[in-house]
Design a protein around this motif. Structure first.
Motif, short mmCIF file in Angstrom:
data_model
loop_
_atom_site.label_atom_id
_atom_site.label_comp_id
_atom_site.label_asym_id
_atom_site.label_seq_id
_atom_site.Cartn_x
_atom_site.Cartn_y
_atom_site.Cartn_z
N ASP A 7 0.41 -0.97 0.30
CA ASP A 7 0.28 -0.04 0.37
C ASP A 7 0.89 0.89 -0.13
N ALA A 8 0.32 2.31 -0.41
CA ALA A 8 1.58 3.78 0.12
C ALA A 8 0.45 4.46 0.43
N ARG A 9 -0.76 4.49 0.90
CA ARG A 9 -1.39 5.11 1.55
C ARG A 9 -0.92 5.69 3.22
N ILE A 10 0.54 6.91 3.50
CA ILE A 10 1.24 6.25 4.67
C ILE A 10 0.07 6.71 5.93
N GLU A 11 -0.88 7.04 6.01
CA GLU A 11 -2.11 6.87 7.44
C GLU A 11 -2.37 5.17 7.53
N LYS A 12 -2.64 4.62 6.68
CA LYS A 12 -2.73 3.57 6.47
C LYS A 12 -2.03 2.81 7.82
N ILE A 13 -0.76 2.93 6.01
CA ILE A 13 0.54 2.14 6.62
C ILE A 13 1.23 2.62 8.54
N LYS A 14 1.24 3.96 8.64
CA LYS A 14 0.93 4.17 10.17
C LYS A 14 0.33 3.03 11.20
N GLU A 15 -0.89 2.97 10.78
CA GLU A 15 -2.09 2.26 11.59
C GLU A 15 -1.16 1.28 11.76
N ILE A 16 -1.24 0.37 10.65
CA ILE A 16 -0.74 -1.34 10.38
C ILE A 16 0.50 -1.38 11.28
N TRP A 17 1.96 -0.49 11.02
CA TRP A 17 3.24 -0.41 11.63
C TRP A 17 2.87 -1.26 12.99
N GLU A 18 1.98 0.43 12.96
CA GLU A 18 1.78 0.10 14.75
C GLU A 18 1.45 -1.59 15.94
N PRO A 21 3.88 -7.23 13.23
CA PRO A 21 5.07 -7.40 13.08
C PRO A 21 4.99 -7.63 11.29
N VAL A 22 4.69 -6.24 10.61
CA VAL A 22 5.22 -5.51 9.40
C VAL A 22 6.52 -5.47 9.58
N GLU A 23 7.08 -6.07 8.28
CA GLU A 23 8.98 -5.08 7.53
C GLU A 23 9.05 -4.67 7.09
N GLY A 24 8.64 -4.40 6.16
CA GLY A 24 8.41 -3.78 4.69
C GLY A 24 7.30 -3.06 4.15
N VAL A 25 7.71 -2.40 2.65
CA VAL A 25 6.56 -1.92 2.42
C VAL A 25 6.78 -2.32 0.68
N THR A 26 5.76 -2.39 -0.19
CA THR A 26 5.28 -2.55 -1.37
C THR A 26 4.21 -1.47 -1.55
#
Ligand code: E4P
Length: 225
Positions: A7-18, A21-26
């Motif tokens: 994904d590239a939605r920064i807010e969604k990435i932040k939500e999931i990241w918090e 246990p994710v280790e990368g973004v594609t």
């Protein structure tokens, strides 16, 4: 198996990241197009959030190898180390892969629908090869089996390339990949959230809380006892 966010939605990435246990973004061109913004602006925002050690992937869209390789050089220059250039596993793509491999630029072979595409990408020096599991299923073939075959091909040929399974639509597809122990899976936030979105699980936790509150009082926890 490493879990990455597709994904590239920064807010969604932040939500999931918090939470997870994710280790990368594609990303891919379609995902970036949804932002309606300059792709480098979006990718730099993601890079700033995930840090320079974490894998970040973006795809080259040139039709010819030289253009793809040039896009790759620019991506690494703009986005730093641990940026993997996604190159489609098509004839011009293989030529681009060889150029990038010669320059030590890491890349992920993408748009993989058949194990032989992955084999050729591995031979070109790909760090990852991304079979599109659900899209393969939609063609009437077996996406899980294709991903397993690719994993076996890499291991049986002594290649360092890892499978990065992509295009998941449900938890079961991901479970099959976990069981097999492929290198990585890149998954949309909604599918990651769906992994534990289950009323039975939530109800079980509710009952524990209610029982405890019956013992210690409403709103009280082990901290209050
Ligand atoms: C990742 O490399 C792919 O671009 C992506 O996972 C494709 O997913 P889709 O089939 O949901 O578009």
């Amino acid at each position: 198996m490493k879990l990455m966010i597709d994904d590239a939605r920064i807010e969604k990435i932040k939500e999931i990241w918090e939470i997870y246990p994710v280790e990368g973004v594609t990303t891919n061109p379609t995902i970036l197009a949804k932002s309606g913004r300059n792709p480098y602006e979006v990718l730099k925002e993601i890079r700033a959030f995930i840090g320079k050690e974490t894998p970040l992937m973006a795809q080259a869209v040139s039709r010819e190898a030289e253009g793809m390789a040039e896009e790759g050089r620019r991506m690494v220059k703009e986005l730093g180390e641990n940026t993997y250039v996604k190159i489609p596993a098509i004839p011009e793509g293989f030529r681009a892969m060889k150029l990038l491999a010669g320059e030590g630029i890491p890349f992920t072979a993408t748009a993989i629908y058949t194990p032989m595409q992955a084999f050729l990408a591995g031979q070109c020096g790909a760090s990852y090869a991304a079979p599109y599991l659900n899209r393969i299923d939609n063609m009437g073939y077996n996406g899980v089996q294709a991903a397993k075959d690719i994993h076996d091909i890499f291991r049986n040929n002594g290649m360092k390339t890892e499978v990065l399974v992509a295009s998941f639509k449900n938890s079961h597809q991901l479970l099959e990949m976990c069981k097999y122990g492929v290198g990585a899976a890149t998954v949309a936030p909604e599918v990651i959230e769906g992994l534990v979105k289950n009323q039975t699980i939530l109800s079980a936790v509710d009952v524990f809380v209610q029982d405890f509150e019956g013992l210690a009082g409403t709103g009280r926890t082990m901290n209050d006892c």
